[in-house]
Design an enzyme around this catalytic site. Structure first.
Site, mmCIF file in Angstrom:
data_model
loop_
_atom_site.group_PDB
_atom_site.id
_atom_site.type_symbol
_atom_site.label_atom_id
_atom_site.label_comp_id
_atom_site.label_asym_id
_atom_site.label_seq_id
_atom_site.Cartn_x
_atom_site.Cartn_y
_atom_site.Cartn_z
ATOM 1 N N ASP A 91 -44.557 -86.219 84.558
ATOM 2 C CA ASP A 91 -44.499 -84.945 83.826
ATOM 3 C C ASP A 91 -44.855 -83.796 84.778
ATOM 4 O O ASP A 91 -45.218 -84.015 85.943
ATOM 5 C CB ASP A 91 -45.420 -84.986 82.582
ATOM 6 C CG ASP A 91 -46.901 -85.101 82.929
ATOM 7 O OD1 ASP A 91 -47.383 -84.349 83.799
ATOM 8 O OD2 ASP A 91 -47.607 -85.931 82.311
ATOM 9 N N TYR B 222 -34.951 -91.286 79.853
ATOM 10 C CA TYR B 222 -35.548 -90.186 80.636
ATOM 11 C C TYR B 222 -35.121 -88.817 80.110
ATOM 12 O O TYR B 222 -35.873 -87.855 80.224
ATOM 13 C CB TYR B 222 -35.242 -90.353 82.134
ATOM 14 C CG TYR B 222 -36.007 -91.525 82.713
ATOM 15 C CD1 TYR B 222 -37.371 -91.436 82.980
ATOM 16 C CD2 TYR B 222 -35.389 -92.747 82.931
ATOM 17 C CE1 TYR B 222 -38.087 -92.523 83.458
ATOM 18 C CE2 TYR B 222 -36.089 -93.844 83.413
ATOM 19 C CZ TYR B 222 -37.442 -93.721 83.674
ATOM 20 O OH TYR B 222 -38.156 -94.800 84.136
ATOM 21 N N HIS C 234 -44.588 -91.128 91.844
ATOM 22 C CA HIS C 234 -43.530 -91.845 91.115
ATOM 23 C C HIS C 234 -42.386 -90.944 90.686
ATOM 24 O O HIS C 234 -41.661 -91.273 89.753
ATOM 25 C CB HIS C 234 -44.148 -92.575 89.908
ATOM 26 C CG HIS C 234 -45.092 -93.661 90.318
ATOM 27 N ND1 HIS C 234 -46.072 -94.164 89.495
ATOM 28 C CD2 HIS C 234 -45.200 -94.346 91.488
ATOM 29 C CE1 HIS C 234 -46.751 -95.107 90.149
ATOM 30 N NE2 HIS C 234 -46.242 -95.226 91.355
ATOM 31 N N GLN D 61 -49.590 -90.130 89.544
ATOM 32 C CA GLN D 61 -48.581 -91.146 89.222
ATOM 33 C C GLN D 61 -47.681 -90.636 88.098
ATOM 34 O O GLN D 61 -46.720 -91.289 87.720
ATOM 35 C CB GLN D 61 -49.270 -92.430 88.767
ATOM 36 C CG GLN D 61 -50.137 -93.058 89.857
ATOM 37 C CD GLN D 61 -51.065 -94.123 89.298
ATOM 38 O OE1 GLN D 61 -50.660 -95.242 89.063
ATOM 39 N NE2 GLN D 61 -52.310 -93.768 89.067
ATOM 40 N N ASN D 62 -48.023 -89.476 87.556
ATOM 41 C CA ASN D 62 -47.288 -88.958 86.403
ATOM 42 C C ASN D 62 -45.973 -88.329 86.815
ATOM 43 O O ASN D 62 -45.861 -87.722 87.889
ATOM 44 C CB ASN D 62 -48.140 -87.937 85.634
ATOM 45 C CG ASN D 62 -49.350 -88.595 85.008
ATOM 46 O OD1 ASN D 62 -49.412 -89.813 84.918
ATOM 47 N ND2 ASN D 62 -50.305 -87.796 84.581
HETATM 48 N N1 LIG Z 1 -47.406 -88.635 81.600
HETATM 49 C C1 LIG Z 1 -46.630 -89.394 82.399
HETATM 50 O O1 LIG Z 1 -46.000 -88.883 83.336
HETATM 51 C C2 LIG Z 1 -46.549 -90.887 82.157
HETATM 52 C C3 LIG Z 1 -46.791 -91.430 80.898
HETATM 53 C C4 LIG Z 1 -46.698 -92.827 80.739
HETATM 54 C C5 LIG Z 1 -46.384 -93.638 81.834
HETATM 55 N N2 LIG Z 1 -46.152 -93.075 83.036
HETATM 56 C C6 LIG Z 1 -45.853 -93.973 84.219
HETATM 57 O O2 LIG Z 1 -46.337 -95.281 83.969
HETATM 58 C C7 LIG Z 1 -47.269 -95.745 84.977
HETATM 59 C C8 LIG Z 1 -48.585 -96.060 84.264
HETATM 60 O O3 LIG Z 1 -49.734 -96.176 85.114
HETATM 61 P P1 LIG Z 1 -51.042 -95.295 84.853
HETATM 62 O O4 LIG Z 1 -52.193 -95.985 85.498
HETATM 63 O O5 LIG Z 1 -50.743 -93.882 85.189
HETATM 64 O O6 LIG Z 1 -51.239 -95.312 83.282
HETATM 65 P P2 LIG Z 1 -51.663 -96.478 82.324
HETATM 66 O O7 LIG Z 1 -50.967 -96.225 81.035
HETATM 67 O O8 LIG Z 1 -51.503 -97.818 82.965
HETATM 68 O O9 LIG Z 1 -53.230 -96.252 82.111
HETATM 69 C C9 LIG Z 1 -53.676 -95.142 81.400
HETATM 70 C C10 LIG Z 1 -55.159 -95.014 81.599
HETATM 71 O O10 LIG Z 1 -55.540 -93.816 80.959
HETATM 72 C C11 LIG Z 1 -56.712 -94.063 80.206
HETATM 73 N N3 LIG Z 1 -56.749 -93.080 79.111
HETATM 74 C C12 LIG Z 1 -56.259 -93.171 77.857
HETATM 75 N N4 LIG Z 1 -56.514 -92.049 77.167
HETATM 76 C C13 LIG Z 1 -57.187 -91.222 78.004
HETATM 77 C C14 LIG Z 1 -57.727 -89.901 77.885
HETATM 78 N N5 LIG Z 1 -57.641 -89.203 76.754
HETATM 79 N N6 LIG Z 1 -58.356 -89.369 78.958
HETATM 80 C C15 LIG Z 1 -58.460 -90.063 80.133
HETATM 81 N N7 LIG Z 1 -57.982 -91.313 80.295
HETATM 82 C C16 LIG Z 1 -57.339 -91.873 79.248
HETATM 83 C C17 LIG Z 1 -56.598 -95.508 79.758
HETATM 84 O O11 LIG Z 1 -57.879 -96.043 79.456
HETATM 85 C C18 LIG Z 1 -55.952 -96.164 80.982
HETATM 86 O O12 LIG Z 1 -56.941 -96.605 81.903
HETATM 87 C C19 LIG Z 1 -47.388 -94.632 85.971
HETATM 88 O O13 LIG Z 1 -46.884 -95.102 87.160
HETATM 89 C C20 LIG Z 1 -46.531 -93.465 85.457
HETATM 90 O O14 LIG Z 1 -45.513 -93.128 86.367
HETATM 91 C C21 LIG Z 1 -46.232 -91.718 83.219
#
Ligand SMILES: NC(=O)c1ccc[n+]([C@@H]2O[C@H](COP(=O)([O-])OP(=O)(O)OC[C@H]3O[C@@H](n4cnc5c(N)ncnc54)[C@H](O)[C@@H]3O)[C@@H](O)[C@H]2O)c1
Length: 230
Positions: free
Chosen positions: A89, A53, A104, A86-87
């Protein structure tokens, strides 16, 4: 003003350079999620988890909000926008949005391992031995798999008041977050933006599906929403 509620996931930050989770074969930055995003993983190897993290938090300094984050903020001129993300960031905040629920948790917050309500703003690394004022070890303020999602009730309440609902950049695989869509009223128009989802109709009903990246999808959606509802 109509209430536009947004459920966002890792995909909205992909074009800013933050990797999603499903698109990396279920690995998060080359780590198994059970190693870096579970209480068991933290108990087994707390240094690995803190370092993971710390790296994610550092990365925030090198990325910027993209057009999708910014367009959502601009929609606040026309709609009462509420974002449930859910992000972990901070790109929705830096993109200019004001009403944000982080289901989250947040990379830029830390908490006591013994008390989930003792939350601090946190910019730097967290190391083993860094203590909260209650003398317990600090950990990232992240909701790990298997932990309670304290913001879930707030998210459900907001979703149940939506006039318009947008799902953007989430695989809808993580529960209970994905179940927020079940609380969207039946009269509400639902939009989905994702380049890859195979069967978006499987999680709500009759969505308007934009098979597009977040930035391209948001450009189209902003225009449609303003023309139709303003
Ligand atoms: N940025 C972050 O904060 C971050 C990054 C990675 C994982 N996570 C954590 O992991 C878990 C993952 O679940 P989730 O459903 O958020 O993500 P996920 O990774 O399971 O799904 C990502 C989704 O985004 C889509 N995607 C890919 N590129 C894209 C784009 N350019 N534009 C729009 N959509 C696009 C994919 O097709 C997919 O359906 C979350 O709970 C989160 O807390 C967070």
């Amino acid at each position: 003003m109509k209430k536009l509620v947004v459920l966002s996931g890792a995909g909205i930050s992909a074009e800013s350079g933050i990797k999603t989770f499903r698109d990396s074969n279920g690995l998060w930055e080359n780590h198994r999620v059970q190693d870096v995003a579970s209480p068991e993983g933290f108990a087994r190897n707390p240094k690995l988890v803190l370092d993971f993290y710390n790296a994610r938090r550092k990365q925030l300094k090198d990325v910027e909000p993209n057009t999708a984050h910014k367009l959502l903020a601009e929609l606040e001129d026309f709609f009462d926008v509420h974002i449930i993300t859910q992000n972990v960031d901070d790109l929705h905040e830096r993109g200019g949005s004001t009403n944000i629920i982080h289901l989250h948790g947040e990379l830029k917050k830390a908490r006591s391992v013994d008390n989930e309500t003792e939350i601090l703003d946190w910019e730097d690394d967290i190391h083993l031995g860094d203590l909260h004022t209650d003398s317990s070890q600090l950990r990232p303020h992240i909701v790990w798999f298997g932990e309670m999602v304290p913001e879930m009730d707030n998210a459900i309440e907001i979703a149940s008041q939506a006039d318009l609902f947008l799902v953007i950049g989430t695989s809808m695989q993580v529960y209970p977050a994905a179940s927020v869509v079940r609380y969207v009223p039946s009269h509400c128009e639902v939009f989905v933006i994702d380049p890859n989802l195979e069967n978006p109709n499987s999680f709500t009903r009759n969505e308007n599906y934009f098979k597009a990246s977040a930035t391209e999808g948001m450009k189209k959606l902003k225009q449609i929403l303003i023309e139709k509802y303003k």
